[in-house]
Write an enzyme that holds these catalytic residues in place. Structure first.
Site, mmCIF file in Angstrom:
data_model
loop_
_atom_site.group_PDB
_atom_site.id
_atom_site.type_symbol
_atom_site.label_atom_id
_atom_site.label_comp_id
_atom_site.label_asym_id
_atom_site.label_seq_id
_atom_site.Cartn_x
_atom_site.Cartn_y
_atom_site.Cartn_z
ATOM 1 C CG ASP A 199 -1.992 1.042 1.188
ATOM 2 O OD1 ASP A 199 -2.419 1.427 0.080
ATOM 3 O OD2 ASP A 199 -2.420 1.505 2.259
ATOM 4 C CG ASP A 216 0.028 1.583 7.731
ATOM 5 O OD1 ASP A 216 -0.078 0.432 8.213
ATOM 6 O OD2 ASP A 216 -0.954 2.268 7.405
#
Length: 324
Positions: A199, A216
Site C-alpha cells: 500500500d 505502515d
C-alpha cells in the site's frame, strides 16, 4: 463488549495506558489518537522518555499468524538497515494482547510525505524500495494475502453487492461492468511474487532531514514488485513515464527493475479501485465509517465509481509505460 459493529468499544484511554504499562513502560497520561480508520493508533507519552506509538489491530481482521509475518518482515528489513519503523520487542516478542485486542508498540518517527514530483525524492525511494524487495524475495509469506486479480475482483464485486449500500439503480450497470472487467483481465501475467509493502502511497512515506522512512506495513502481501511502484506515479502519461525512469534509476542500483511487469499496472489499478468500494462496504457497520465517508451511499459516489471502472475497461488495452 467489542462487536463487529462497535469493534473498539472497549478501548478507552485507561485501557490503552494499561496495555502499554503491561510492557514495562510508565505512561505520563498524554495520549493522542492518530489518523487511522482500519486500526486504532495512539501516541502515548512515556515518563522521561520519547513517546511510543501503540497500534491496536482491528478485531477479527488479521490472525496472530498474519500479524506475526508483518512483524517478522519489518524486523528483517530493520536488520538490513532498511529505513522502516519496526515494532518494539519485549521479552523477545512484538505482538501482545490486552482485553481481546492484538497490539504492538512502535518508536515514534516524524516527518512529511516526500515530493513525488521531485526526481531526487523518487530516486531515493527507488533505491530503498529495491532493498525492501531484495529482502522480500528471500522467502514468501505463508499466511498473508497473495494478489490474484480474477479472484480479487470477483470478491470485491460480491462484497459490494452483498452490502446493499449501492443505490439500486446502479446495481445492474455495476454487475455488467464488473463482469466485463473480469473477462478482460489477462489469464497470464508476467510476474513473480515476493513480499511487498502493498500500500505504498505517499502517505506511507516519511521524509525528514533527508532521512526516508517506509511506514505502515499493515497491508503487506505477496505480489509483483510493480505493485509497490505504480502507486508512486501521478499526473499525465508523459509525467508518469518520466517518473518510471527516475524510480528505475534508483531501483537498479540494487535490483533489476521489473520492466516486464509494467504491462500489469492497469490491472492493479483496476483492483485498487474495485477494492476501495468493497473495503468501505465491509466496514460500514463501524460507526467511524459513516461519519468519515458520508458520501459513500449517495448517487454521486457510485456514478463516479462506475465511471472509473468503465475507464479501466479501456485502460486495460492501453500501451503500457516503458522503462526506456
Amino acid at each position: 463488549m467489542t462487536t463487529p459493529e462497535l469493534p473498539y468499544s472497549d478501548l478507552t484511554p485507561d485501557s490503552v495506558m494499561d496495555a502499554v504499562e503491561s510492557l514495562g513502560f510508565q505512561c505520563d497520561a498524554r495520549i493522542l489518537a492518530l489518523n487511522s480508520y482500519e486500526n486504532r493508533v495512539y501516541q502515548v507519552g512515556i515518563e522521561d522518555e520519547q513517546p511510543v506509538i501503540a497500534k491496536f489491530y482491528r478485531p477479527n481482521r488479521w490472525s496472530r499468524a498474519t500479524i506475526a509475518e508483518e512483524h517478522a518482515f519489518l524486523l528483517q528489513l530493520a536488520e538490513e538497515d532498511v529505513p522502516v519503523v519496526a515494532p518494539l520487542q519485549h521479552q523477545g516478542d512484538t505482538l501482545f494482547n490486552a482485553n481481546g485486542y492484538h497490539f504492538a508498540l512502535f518508536p515514534r518517527r516524524g516527518g512529511h510525505a516526500p515530493e513525488l514530483s521531485r526526481e531526487h525524492d523518487l530516486e531515493l525511494i527507488g533505491r530503498w524500495l529495491a532493498r525492501i524487495h531484495q529482502v522480500g524475495a528471500r522467502q514468501p509469506f505463508q499466511h498473508r494475502h497473495t494478489i490474484q486479480p480474477a479472484a480479487d475482483l470477483s470478491q470485491a464485486a460480491q462484497q459490494v453487492l452483498a452490502s446493499g449500500l449501492m443505490p439500486e439503480d446502479y446495481r445492474d450497470a455495476y454487475q455488467s461492468t464488473m463482469q466485463t472487467l473480469a473477462q478482460q483481465l489477462p489469464e497470464q501475467l508476467p510476474w513473480n511474487t515476493l513480499r511487498l509493502h502493498g500500500d505504498l502511497h505517499s502517505g506511507n512515506l516519511l521524509l525528514r532531514d533527508q532521512a526516508l522512512f517506509f511506514v505502515d506495513f499493515d497491508d503487506c502481501l505477496q505480489g509483483p514488485a510493480i505493485q509497490d511502484i505504480w502507486m508512486l506515479l501521478s499526473g499525465q502519461r508523459d509525467e508518469q513515464q518520466a517518473q518510471i525512469r527516475t524510480i528505475a534509476e534508483g531501483y537498479e542500483v540494487f535490483r533489476p527493475f521489473p520492466s516486464e511487469e509494467l504491462v500489469s499496472i492497469e490491472v492493479l489499478r483496476t483492483l485498487r479501485i474495485a477494492r476501495y468500494a468493497a473495503w468501505l462496504s465491509q466496514r460500514w457497520s463501524d460507526p467511524a465509517f459513516p461519519s468519515a465517508f458520508p458520501w459513500f451511499t449517495g448517487h454521486a459516489f457510485w456514478s463516479q465509481h462506475l465511471l472509473a471502472l468503465r475507464e479501466q475497461q479501456a485502460s486495460l488495452f492501453d500501451e503500457p509505460l516503458q522503462r526506456f
